[in-house]
Design an enzyme around this catalytic site. Structure first.
Site, mmCIF file in Angstrom:
data_model
loop_
_atom_site.group_PDB
_atom_site.id
_atom_site.type_symbol
_atom_site.label_atom_id
_atom_site.label_comp_id
_atom_site.label_asym_id
_atom_site.label_seq_id
_atom_site.Cartn_x
_atom_site.Cartn_y
_atom_site.Cartn_z
ATOM 1 C CB CYS A 1 -0.856 0.006 1.066
ATOM 2 S SG CYS A 1 -1.877 -1.702 1.482
ATOM 3 C CG HIS B 1 -6.280 2.045 0.885
ATOM 4 N ND1 HIS B 1 -4.924 2.653 0.361
ATOM 5 C CD2 HIS B 1 -5.863 0.904 1.770
ATOM 6 C CE1 HIS B 1 -4.166 1.826 0.772
ATOM 7 N NE2 HIS B 1 -4.517 0.933 1.728
HETATM 8 N N1 COA Z 1 -16.516 2.073 4.532
HETATM 9 C C1 COA Z 1 -17.772 2.584 4.220
HETATM 10 N N2 COA Z 1 -18.834 1.837 3.537
HETATM 11 C C2 COA Z 1 -18.254 0.819 2.799
HETATM 12 C C3 COA Z 1 -17.077 0.327 3.089
HETATM 13 C C4 COA Z 1 -16.230 0.622 3.940
HETATM 14 N N3 COA Z 1 -15.010 0.434 3.901
HETATM 15 N N4 COA Z 1 -17.071 -0.900 2.184
HETATM 16 C C5 COA Z 1 -18.179 -0.960 1.532
HETATM 17 N N5 COA Z 1 -19.048 -0.054 1.605
HETATM 18 C C6 COA Z 1 -20.341 0.276 1.496
HETATM 19 C C7 COA Z 1 -20.662 0.157 -0.182
HETATM 20 O O1 COA Z 1 -20.516 1.492 -0.549
HETATM 21 C C8 COA Z 1 -21.975 -0.346 -0.091
HETATM 22 O O2 COA Z 1 -22.964 0.769 0.099
HETATM 23 P P1 COA Z 1 -24.368 0.569 -0.763
HETATM 24 O O3 COA Z 1 -24.941 -0.590 -0.139
HETATM 25 O O4 COA Z 1 -25.033 1.930 -0.102
HETATM 26 O O5 COA Z 1 -23.740 0.900 -1.909
HETATM 27 C C9 COA Z 1 -21.996 -1.417 0.871
HETATM 28 O O6 COA Z 1 -21.251 -0.786 2.104
HETATM 29 C C10 COA Z 1 -21.762 -2.747 0.702
HETATM 30 O O7 COA Z 1 -20.348 -2.740 -0.132
HETATM 31 P P2 COA Z 1 -19.502 -4.138 -0.583
HETATM 32 O O8 COA Z 1 -18.776 -3.653 -1.547
HETATM 33 O O9 COA Z 1 -20.719 -5.160 -1.006
HETATM 34 O O10 COA Z 1 -18.899 -4.531 0.901
HETATM 35 P P3 COA Z 1 -18.264 -5.674 1.344
HETATM 36 O O11 COA Z 1 -19.104 -6.108 2.496
HETATM 37 O O12 COA Z 1 -18.121 -6.588 -0.015
HETATM 38 O O13 COA Z 1 -16.940 -5.144 1.658
HETATM 39 C C11 COA Z 1 -15.331 -4.579 3.373
HETATM 40 C C12 COA Z 1 -16.617 -4.357 2.852
HETATM 41 C C13 COA Z 1 -15.137 -3.623 4.501
HETATM 42 C C14 COA Z 1 -14.927 -6.147 3.896
HETATM 43 C C15 COA Z 1 -14.190 -4.452 2.341
HETATM 44 O O14 COA Z 1 -14.286 -2.760 1.794
HETATM 45 C C16 COA Z 1 -12.912 -4.448 2.798
HETATM 46 O O15 COA Z 1 -12.183 -5.505 2.729
HETATM 47 N N6 COA Z 1 -12.206 -3.283 3.153
HETATM 48 C C17 COA Z 1 -10.614 -3.508 3.661
HETATM 49 C C18 COA Z 1 -9.809 -3.104 2.488
HETATM 50 C C19 COA Z 1 -8.205 -3.574 2.612
HETATM 51 O O16 COA Z 1 -8.226 -4.604 3.393
HETATM 52 N N7 COA Z 1 -7.395 -2.640 2.203
HETATM 53 C C20 COA Z 1 -5.933 -3.098 2.409
HETATM 54 C C21 COA Z 1 -5.637 -2.180 3.911
HETATM 55 S S1 COA Z 1 -3.891 -2.697 4.356
#
Ligand code: COA
Length: 390
Positions: free
Chosen positions: A85, A335
């Site tokens: 990252c 991100h």
């Molecule tokens: N913050 C706020 N809202 C979020 C979000 C987040 N991090 N991730 C998704 N959403 C919202 C989407 O916009 C969507 O909203 P909507 O229903 O109004 O359209 C809803 O939540 C569902 O989105 P979806 O993409 O299906 O979520 P998901 O459950 O598949 O994934 C996480 C959510 C948190 C698991 C995913 O974003 C994730 O893995 N994040 C971490 C990424 C990471 O590890 N990066 C590297 C860091 S070192």
């Protein structure tokens, strides 16, 4: 003699979901905006450093250095830089070195990532390649999982609560409300964070940065190039630092400390010849809410165990004494991992120049810091940006 490095122009796509756009398409937009902002031509560029982490997973595309040079209209040596990252801040650092050493006068730096063209499960698996394959990945560690271990250990050693973390998310969402480049322009309340579905305890949905598509770019020039070509370059990169740590959490002396960031920060302060107390505003790597607290402590802005309540106490909010992540941070701006480090540079440049939507909150600021971490901060790059007289 070491050349001074000025930021001549910055560019950034909107972060979020644009699964129909390739990374070359995203990067050519960001680079084009940076050229326009700098008032230079792609043909002027003497070197390109480009950050990307998971192109092979998401697009079956390696060898992205020349690909991105071609997309940006650049005919110059082009190298992809990978540090998870922190890929594009490592690229920025290499561009700074190239100019300081006198090997180039104008360098394009940046990065891009595509994450929304694949499922969350696939993205999670791809990201986990930044962890230790022998020990962490085999044990099923994902990044939400790894950072939740850090958060739980932090709570155990130093105290802090889920509510403290929630205030970090609320602050960063509030900062992104008017940032048109941010993925989420939605304000949230502490209750929203606490009631959101659990991702990996103690984290719920709003403690996590999202999966994002996006690109960022910057044109760096030597001060003599800026002068010769009459470029408007009010921001200089005066300090650079990078640190490393054991890749896996199992090999660290302390789980809730990030010595790679401590080293990168100290190196950057020394390089710039400033004290941390001179910094007016910071963009730090809040991939998960706890990461913002870890960053502020590693950089020495807070004692160990004390940054967890900084947002809750209003110290790091937009109208606080020391605003942090005025862009919305990774939490709300998004991100796209390979683009994030250069996006921090882009946002900080605008904050200091006065043309960011949140510049009013830091109208007296002249020194900004960016902190960009790879993995669970096994790598970290810190840059100091200062407003300069031209
Ligand atoms: N913050 C706020 N809202 C979020 C979000 C987040 N991090 N991730 C998704 N959403 C919202 C989407 O916009 C969507 O909203 P909507 O229903 O109004 O359209 C809803 O939540 C569902 O989105 P979806 O993409 O299906 O979520 P998901 O459950 O598949 O994934 C996480 C959510 C948190 C698991 C995913 O974003 C994730 O893995 N994040 C971490 C990424 C990471 O590890 N990066 C590297 C860091 S070192």
């Amino acid at each position: 003699m070491v050349n001074d490095v000025r930021i001549a122009g910055v560019g950034m796509t909107k972060f979020g979901a644009s699964p129909e756009r390739t990374s070359r398409d995203l990067f050519s937009q960001a680079a084009g905006e940076a050229f326009e902002d700098a008032d230079v031509e792609p043909g002027d560029i003497e070197e390109l450093y480009y950050g990307n982490f998971m192109g092979e997973f998401a697009e079956t595309q390696g060898h992205q250095g020349p690909l991105m040079a071609d997309a940006a209209g650049v005919d110059a040596p082009a190298t992809r830089v990978e540090s998870a990252c922190a890929s594009s801040s490592a690229a920025v650092r290499m561009g700074v070195d190239k100019i300081r050493s006198g090997q180039a006068d104008i360098v394009l730096v940046g990065g891009a990532e595509r994450m929304k063209n694949i499922s969350t499960a696939e993205g999670t698996e791809a990201l986990s390649a930044a962890a230790d394959a022998l020990w962490e990945i085999r044990a099923g560690v994902t990044f939400p999982g790894a950072y939740s271990l850090m958060a739980n250990r932090y709570f155990h050693e130093f105290g802090g609560t889920r509510e403290d973390l929630a205030h970090i998310a609320v602050k960063n969402h509030a900062n992104a409300v008017n940032n048109e480049l941010a993925q989420f322009n939605k304000a949230i309340e502490v209750e929203d964070v606490l009631e959101a579905p659990t991702v990996s305890a103690p984290f719920g949905l709003y403690d996590c940065s999202p999966m994002s598509d996006g690109a960022a770019a910057a044109v760096l020039v030597s001060d003599s190039f800026a002068e010769e070509h009459g470029l408007d370059t009010p921001v200089e990169i005066t300090g650079v630092g990078q640190g490393s740590d054991a890749l896996g959490l199992q090999d660290r002396a302390s789980i809730p400390r990030t010595p790679a960031a401590e080293e990168a920060g100290q190196m950057a302060f020394d390089d710039a010849g400033i004290d941390r107390s001179d910094v007016d505003v910071a963009e730090v790597h809040d991939c998960f809410t706890i990461a913002e607290a870890l960053a502020l402590e590693a950089l020495g802005f807070y004692e160990t165990g004390e940054a967890i309540s900084a947002a809750r106490d209003g110290e790091t909010t937009k109208d606080g004494e020391f605003p942090v992540n005025l862009s919305g941070g990774l939490k709300a701006k998004g991100h796209p991992v390979g683009a994030t480090g250069c996006a921090q540079i882009s946002e900080m440049t605008k904050l200091l120049r006065g043309d960011h939507v949140n510049s009013d909150a830091v109208s007296d600021a002249s020194v900004g810091l960016t902190h960009n971490a790879g993995g669970t901060v096994a790598s970290c790059v810190v840059h100091i940006l200062e407003e300069v007289d031209q």
